[in-house]
Motif scaffolding. Structure first.
Motif, PDB file in Angstrom:
ATOM      1  N   LEU A 265     -58.694  28.885   8.376  1.00 54.65           N
ATOM      2  CA  LEU A 265     -57.636  27.900   8.513  1.00 54.65           C
ATOM      3  C   LEU A 265     -56.654  28.052   7.362  1.00 54.65           C
ATOM      4  N   ALA A 266     -55.532  27.356   7.471  1.00 53.78           N
ATOM      5  CA  ALA A 266     -54.543  27.407   6.411  1.00 53.78           C
ATOM      6  C   ALA A 266     -54.772  26.211   5.494  1.00 53.78           C
ATOM      7  N   VAL A 267     -54.610  26.417   4.213  1.00 52.04           N
ATOM      8  CA  VAL A 267     -54.715  25.308   3.271  1.00 52.04           C
ATOM      9  C   VAL A 267     -53.373  25.207   2.560  1.00 52.04           C
ATOM     10  N   VAL A 268     -52.778  24.010   2.609  1.00 44.69           N
ATOM     11  CA  VAL A 268     -51.491  23.817   1.946  1.00 44.69           C
ATOM     12  C   VAL A 268     -51.688  22.735   0.911  1.00 44.69           C
ATOM     13  N   ILE A 269     -51.375  23.043  -0.366  1.00 42.42           N
ATOM     14  CA  ILE A 269     -51.526  22.012  -1.392  1.00 42.42           C
ATOM     15  C   ILE A 269     -50.168  21.759  -2.041  1.00 42.42           C
ATOM     16  N   PHE A 270     -49.892  20.494  -2.299  1.00 41.60           N
ATOM     17  CA  PHE A 270     -48.627  20.125  -2.916  1.00 41.60           C
ATOM     18  C   PHE A 270     -48.844  19.828  -4.389  1.00 41.60           C
ATOM     19  N   ASN A 271     -47.872  20.208  -5.175  1.00 39.74           N
ATOM     20  CA  ASN A 271     -47.994  20.058  -6.612  1.00 39.74           C
ATOM     21  C   ASN A 271     -46.722  19.414  -7.147  1.00 39.74           C
ATOM     22  N   GLN A 272     -46.834  18.829  -8.340  1.00 39.22           N
ATOM     23  CA  GLN A 272     -45.657  18.211  -8.942  1.00 39.22           C
ATOM     24  C   GLN A 272     -45.118  19.127 -10.033  1.00 39.22           C
TER      25      GLN A 272
END
Lengths: 346, 319
Positions: A265-272
């Motif tokens: 699967l795809a993993v998308v992580i958001f960062n600041q």
């Protein structure tokens, strides 16, 4: 193989070595009760240790996979496998182009940007787009949305889902009758049903959820994307022990990688973002430090250029560095309506 | 080493009688045996009724211990080994090859350090394609961040091939790509298990002599070690040193070149320094620092440490 390389606790290892068991071969011919007596531990503990040791011993005969190592693949097989994993579109043609077609499965993509640039919007858009049926070129899968900041808005998700269904039926109408795929059966409420939402309130819950995700996804096999919005929030303030933070983040990154690879699967992580003093000036850089920046497969940075939003590929093993504009509309993420659309190759 | 009891199966001379005799003198494992005064033990054995068997038992244990260490080599044998077995593998990047005097040396652990997005994975992929193509050897790639990109490798392989027909090119590409084996590892214990398997299959291959493994790449070893390093116990530290010595042993015994990548962390004054700390500094044979200039896309590589060259030499090249 040395006993020190087995995944057992430090106290058990200490007891094994002081009793004279330093190699795997010395553990191979002993019974659990003898071991328990020697080490002065419970029978059940001794059984656990012997199980771990025999598991490592059984790998002695490499068979299956490739002759050299169990479970490995040749590059040729991997090259051909890539065709079977379609990419998840972001609904913005320019963005898809610089991403090589969309977000890739089996990889961890980190997306970072200043507040208000549209990270959560992009996250909701991806959670909706992963459910586009296979006949329309999507993956037909479900999404897991992990919300740490509380920025997920159900009404907005409904809006984007409705726009997506509308776009699909428009697309269907444009095709000739013979080419038309079956009618759009997907309803906006179905789309919302297929987004699994987790709300996280501190970093302990975040670590616990990472450990639990593997079991969750084994039970829900059609999850095709895991979105973490954002991974930084609980690790930024009030973390006294920075060494602990680096260790926890490193472990979490590896677990996400494992998840992406094992379940395709795809993993998308958001960062600041934060400011960093490099080369004599203060520049914006992604938060969580240098060690974290090595833990993702791809990294995309979102930034403002005048009035327009841009996305820039900062790190990728197979994509070129490029930037593309995008816009956040009432229908979700779409192409930027600027007069001259350009994809700047850097 | 094991308690004497477990050696009984393989060496029947170490029977329970021998074990009781040793137990009388407080010897339960081979380590105790080594610590004990052997002359005194032999003298006691003389006085026992079964003295011959006991003395044979003592010599047997001594010969087992002797078999555990590597054979002694003199300088001439080492030189012959270095000339015949330890080849130099080209990395595919001219700048690095020039700097290292040919490329990666078999038998040595080379470390590539660099900040994020400086081109470490690209250099690894180029090395993979170069070794698989030119040296006709197998490559084992251990990947921790799912960044092994087969298209990129195919691109590099296709770059310098001068076969014109598509069919032949396809066949050639297939042969080369089949020599590259990639495995994803996500924690250090899996890495140890994989390396252990590799060691065993290499030992078996030595007898058969077909396509040998020439290059082992771990990208990146720092992401495997950082989650366990530090904290209260020292197990992480021990595992790191153990990993380093296992890699060097694999490199030396089986004539592999081993390439690992490491990342940088902030040091004093904002100057980035390699991660993994002071102990790791002395483990690799060769350490290279990679940096990329965002503006003009030039990569600079400089030597931090080398076993036979000055440190501080630098070269730049395009990726």
């Amino acid at each position: 193989m040395e006993v020190g390389r087995l995944p057992i606790s430090a106290s058990q290892r200490g007891k094994l070595i002081s009793a004279g068991y330093t190699t795997l071969s010395s553990l191979s011919s002993i019974s659990a009760s003898d071991l328990a007596r020697d080490l002065k531990i419970l029978d059940s503990e001794a059984l656990e240790i012997l199980k771990v040791a025999s598991l490592n011993n059984r790998l002695d005969r490499p068979n299956g996979g490739h002759g050299i190592v169990n479970g490995a693949q040749t590059a040729w097989e991997m090259l051909h496998e890539e065709q079977f994993f379609p990419r998840i579109t972001t609904s913005c043609a320019d963005l898809d182009e610089i991403l090589g077609g969309g977000i890739n499965c089996k990889e961890v993509t980190e997306i970072g940007g200043v507040p208000g640039i549209g990270k959560t919007q992009l996250g909701i858009q991806l959670a909706v787009n992963v459910q586009i049926p296979v006949e329309f070129g999507g993956l037909g899968g479900k999404a897991v949305y992990i919300d740490t900041e509380g920025s997920f808005m159900v009404e907005r998700a409904m809006q984007i889902a409705e726009a997506c269904v509308l776009d699909m039926s428009h697309y269907n109408d444009l095709l000739r009758k013979e080419d038309r795929a079956c009618q759009v059966k997907l309803q906006p409420s179905d789309i919302l049903e297929n987004i699994f939402y987790f709300r996280i309130c501190n970093y302990t819950e975040q670590m616990a959820l990472m450990n639990y995700l593997d079991k969750f996804i084994s039970e829900h096999k059609d999850v095709k994307i895991v979105i973490v919005d954002s991974v930084t929030f609980h690790f930024r303030q009030d973390f006294e022990d920075l060494g602990l933070r680096t260790r926890l983040l490193g472990g979490m990154a590896l677990k996400l990688m494992n998840l992406a690879k094992a379940h395709s699967l795809a993993v998308v992580i958001f960062n600041q973002v934060t400011t960093k003093y490099t080369e004599g000036s203060y520049q914006l850089a992604l938060a969580l430090g240098d060690s974290w920046s090595h833990s993702c497969t791809n990294r995309v940075i979102l930034y403002w250029n005048g009035d327009e939003r841009f996305a820039y590929i900062d790190k990728s093993p197979s994509l070129r560095s490029a930037s593309a504009p995008f816009a956040v509309t009432s229908k979700g993420i779409r192409n930027s309506p600027s007069n001259y659309k350009r994809t700047k190759m850097m | 080493m094991a308690p004497l009891r477990s050696l009984e199966q393989e060496y029947p001379i170490l029977d329970p009688l021998f074990q009781t005799f040793c137990a009388l003198h407080g010897i339960f494992s081979v380590e105790d045996f080594l610590l004990h005064d052997l002359y005194v033990l032999a003298a006691f054995a003389e006085q026992e009724p079964d003295s011959e068997r006991l003395k044979q038992g003592i010599t047997q244990v001594l010969s087992i211990i002797d078999g555990q260490h590597q054979p002694w080599l003199n300088g001439m044998e080492l030189l012959a080994d270095a000339l015949h077995n330890k080849h130099v593998l080209s990395t595919g990047c001219d700048g690095i090859d020039l700097l290292l005097g040919g490329g990666l040396s078999a038998g040595q652990l080379t470390e590539l350090v660099g900040p994020s997005s400086s081109g470490k994975t690209q250099v690894c992929l180029q090395a993979v394609s170069s070794v698989a193509k030119k040296h006709i050897g197998n490559v084992v790639y251990l990947d921790t961040s799912n960044s092994f990109s087969p298209q990129r490798v195919a691109h590099f392989v296709g770059l310098v091939s001068n076969i014109s027909f598509d069919q032949a090119r396809h066949h050639f590409l297939q042969n080369v790509m089949n020599n590259i084996v990639c495995h994803s590892v996500f924690d250090i214990f899996t890495m140890f298990a994989v390396l252990h398997q590799l060691e065993i299959s290499l030992r078996m291959q030595l007898q058969s002599g077909d396509h040998r493994v020439r290059l082992l790449i771990i990208d990146s070893i720092s992401s495997l070690i950082t989650p366990i390093l530090g904290g209260k116990g020292s197990q992480g530290h021990a595992l790191m040193v153990s990993a380093g010595s296992l890699l060097k042993k694999l490199a030396h015994d089986h004539n592999l070149a081993v390439l690992v990548t490491n990342h940088t962390v902030g040091g004093e004054g904002g100057v980035p320094k390699p991660a993994l700390g002071e102990t790791w500094k002395s483990i690799p044979h060769v350490r290279l620092l990679l940096s990329r200039d965002r503006g003009n896309k030039k990569c600079t590589v400089s030597i931090i440490k080398h076993s036979s060259m000055d440190s501080g030499k630098a070269a730049s090249f395009d990726l």
